[in-house]
Design a protein around this motif. Structure first.
Motif, PDB file in Angstrom:
ATOM      1  N   ARG A  19       0.851  -1.193   0.000  1.00 42.75           N
ATOM      2  CA  ARG A  19       0.000   0.000   0.000  1.00 42.75           C
ATOM      3  C   ARG A  19       0.885   1.239   0.000  1.00 42.75           C
ATOM      4  O   ARG A  19       1.916   1.278   0.655  1.00 42.75           O
ATOM      5  CB  ARG A  19      -0.898   0.003   1.222  1.00 42.75           C
ATOM      6  N   PHE A  20       0.461   2.260  -0.747  1.00 39.70           N
ATOM      7  CA  PHE A  20       1.187   3.523  -0.797  1.00 39.70           C
ATOM      8  C   PHE A  20       0.248   4.632  -1.209  1.00 39.70           C
ATOM      9  O   PHE A  20      -0.823   4.392  -1.767  1.00 39.70           O
ATOM     10  CB  PHE A  20       2.386   3.449  -1.756  1.00 39.70           C
ATOM     11  N   ASP A  21       0.654   5.839  -0.907  1.00 46.45           N
ATOM     12  CA  ASP A  21      -0.109   7.035  -1.266  1.00 46.45           C
ATOM     13  C   ASP A  21       0.928   8.144  -1.396  1.00 46.45           C
ATOM     14  O   ASP A  21       1.497   8.582  -0.398  1.00 46.45           O
ATOM     15  CB  ASP A  21      -1.120   7.359  -0.166  1.00 46.45           C
ATOM     16  N   ILE A  22       1.220   8.543  -2.630  1.00 45.83           N
ATOM     17  CA  ILE A  22       2.280   9.518  -2.849  1.00 45.83           C
ATOM     18  C   ILE A  22       1.842  10.620  -3.801  1.00 45.83           C
ATOM     19  O   ILE A  22       1.163  10.355  -4.790  1.00 45.83           O
ATOM     20  CB  ILE A  22       3.570   8.846  -3.374  1.00 45.83           C
ATOM     21  N   GLU A  23       2.221  11.824  -3.462  1.00 45.36           N
ATOM     22  CA  GLU A  23       2.025  12.974  -4.340  1.00 45.36           C
ATOM     23  C   GLU A  23       3.318  13.101  -5.149  1.00 45.36           C
ATOM     24  O   GLU A  23       4.399  13.296  -4.585  1.00 45.36           O
ATOM     25  CB  GLU A  23       1.801  14.237  -3.504  1.00 45.36           C
ATOM     26  N   VAL A  24       3.236  12.930  -6.462  1.00 48.21           N
ATOM     27  CA  VAL A  24       4.421  12.982  -7.320  1.00 48.21           C
ATOM     28  C   VAL A  24       4.741  14.451  -7.601  1.00 48.21           C
ATOM     29  O   VAL A  24       3.936  15.160  -8.194  1.00 48.21           O
ATOM     30  CB  VAL A  24       4.193  12.203  -8.638  1.00 48.21           C
ATOM     31  N   PRO A  25       5.931  14.896  -7.163  1.00 50.27           N
ATOM     32  CA  PRO A  25       6.283  16.311  -7.369  1.00 50.27           C
ATOM     33  C   PRO A  25       6.446  16.646  -8.853  1.00 50.27           C
ATOM     34  O   PRO A  25       6.787  15.774  -9.668  1.00 50.27           O
ATOM     35  CB  PRO A  25       7.631  16.451  -6.646  1.00 50.27           C
ATOM     36  N   ALA A  26       6.223  17.906  -9.182  1.00 50.44           N
ATOM     37  CA  ALA A  26       6.455  18.375 -10.552  1.00 50.44           C
ATOM     38  C   ALA A  26       7.895  18.073 -10.941  1.00 50.44           C
ATOM     39  O   ALA A  26       8.805  18.159 -10.113  1.00 50.44           O
ATOM     40  CB  ALA A  26       6.186  19.875 -10.633  1.00 50.44           C
ATOM     41  N   GLY A  27       8.089  17.666 -12.191  1.00 51.54           N
ATOM     42  CA  GLY A  27       9.429  17.379 -12.687  1.00 51.54           C
ATOM     43  C   GLY A  27       9.954  16.010 -12.311  1.00 51.54           C
ATOM     44  O   GLY A  27      11.131  15.710 -12.509  1.00 51.54           O
ATOM     45  N   ARG A  28       9.079  15.154 -11.768  1.00 49.52           N
ATOM     46  CA  ARG A  28       9.495  13.804 -11.365  1.00 49.52           C
ATOM     47  C   ARG A  28       8.479  12.781 -11.893  1.00 49.52           C
ATOM     48  O   ARG A  28       7.348  13.131 -12.214  1.00 49.52           O
ATOM     49  CB  ARG A  28       9.637  13.710  -9.858  1.00 49.52           C
ATOM     50  N   LEU A  29       8.892  11.528 -11.946  1.00 49.71           N
ATOM     51  CA  LEU A  29       8.043  10.432 -12.418  1.00 49.71           C
ATOM     52  C   LEU A  29       7.911   9.360 -11.342  1.00 49.71           C
ATOM     53  O   LEU A  29       8.829   9.142 -10.559  1.00 49.71           O
ATOM     54  CB  LEU A  29       8.657   9.770 -13.658  1.00 49.71           C
ATOM     55  N   TRP A  30       6.793   8.664 -11.359  1.00 51.52           N
ATOM     56  CA  TRP A  30       6.570   7.474 -10.536  1.00 51.52           C
ATOM     57  C   TRP A  30       6.537   6.312 -11.521  1.00 51.52           C
ATOM     58  O   TRP A  30       5.792   6.353 -12.501  1.00 51.52           O
ATOM     59  CB  TRP A  30       5.243   7.602  -9.805  1.00 51.52           C
ATOM     60  N   VAL A  31       7.351   5.296 -11.323  1.00 50.62           N
ATOM     61  CA  VAL A  31       7.421   4.184 -12.278  1.00 50.62           C
ATOM     62  C   VAL A  31       7.089   2.860 -11.594  1.00 50.62           C
ATOM     63  O   VAL A  31       7.463   2.627 -10.446  1.00 50.62           O
ATOM     64  CB  VAL A  31       8.811   4.100 -12.959  1.00 50.62           C
ATOM     65  N   MET A  32       6.360   2.010 -12.340  1.00 58.65           N
ATOM     66  CA  MET A  32       6.002   0.685 -11.830  1.00 58.65           C
ATOM     67  C   MET A  32       6.152  -0.327 -12.953  1.00 58.65           C
ATOM     68  O   MET A  32       5.740  -0.075 -14.083  1.00 58.65           O
ATOM     69  CB  MET A  32       4.566   0.681 -11.299  1.00 58.65           C
ATOM     70  N   GLY A  33       6.751  -1.468 -12.636  1.00 54.59           N
ATOM     71  CA  GLY A  33       6.934  -2.527 -13.616  1.00 54.59           C
ATOM     72  C   GLY A  33       5.640  -3.280 -13.879  1.00 54.59           C
ATOM     73  O   GLY A  33       4.682  -3.200 -13.111  1.00 54.59           O
ATOM     74  N   ASP A  34       5.616  -4.043 -14.979  1.00 54.71           N
ATOM     75  CA  ASP A  34       4.415  -4.810 -15.310  1.00 54.71           C
ATOM     76  C   ASP A  34       4.372  -6.148 -14.583  1.00 54.71           C
ATOM     77  O   ASP A  34       3.334  -6.773 -14.495  1.00 54.71           O
ATOM     78  CB  ASP A  34       4.287  -5.017 -16.815  1.00 54.71           C
ATOM     79  N   HIS A  35       5.489  -6.592 -14.045  1.00 61.07           N
ATOM     80  CA  HIS A  35       5.549  -7.834 -13.261  1.00 61.07           C
ATOM     81  C   HIS A  35       5.775  -7.393 -11.818  1.00 61.07           C
ATOM     82  O   HIS A  35       6.864  -7.475 -11.273  1.00 61.07           O
ATOM     83  CB  HIS A  35       6.677  -8.717 -13.765  1.00 61.07           C
TER      84      HIS A  35
END
Length: 100
Positions: free
Chosen positions: A34-50
């Protein structure tokens, strides 16, 4: 954007909108963490498909930046899908909605 796991149906949401993730590996849950994050401007949140075998942003929540990646550290872009074969093909260069 705010990325959260998970809603009542177990889906990842971006700004409250659930993602449709047909690309997840068969049998994979959107996230066991579980997570809850505000992604700052100029940044990315990445998640794999596996997801159960991905050292993605979720694995770095405690690091500086909270698991997000600065845009200036991105050195490539997706141009094609190779696996699974039924999804083989090029990827549009246009942004696609809530694909954080």
């Amino acid at each position: 954007e705010r990325v959260t796991c998970c809603d009542a149906q177990g889906r990842i949401t971006v700004d409250g909108t659930p993602l449709s993730e047909p690309y997840l590996a068969p049998g994979e849950a959107p996230s066991d963490l579980r997570f809850d994050i505000e992604v700052p401007a100029g940044r990315l949140w990445v998640m794999g498909d596996h997801r159960s075998d991905s050292a993605d942003s979720r694995s770095h929540l405690g690091d500086p930046g909270g698991g997000t990646v600065p845009l200036d550290r991105v050195v490539g872009r997706v141009v094609a899908v190779w696996w699974p074969p039924v999804q083989f093909g090029g990827v549009s260069a246009q942004p696609q909605g809530a694909q954080t």
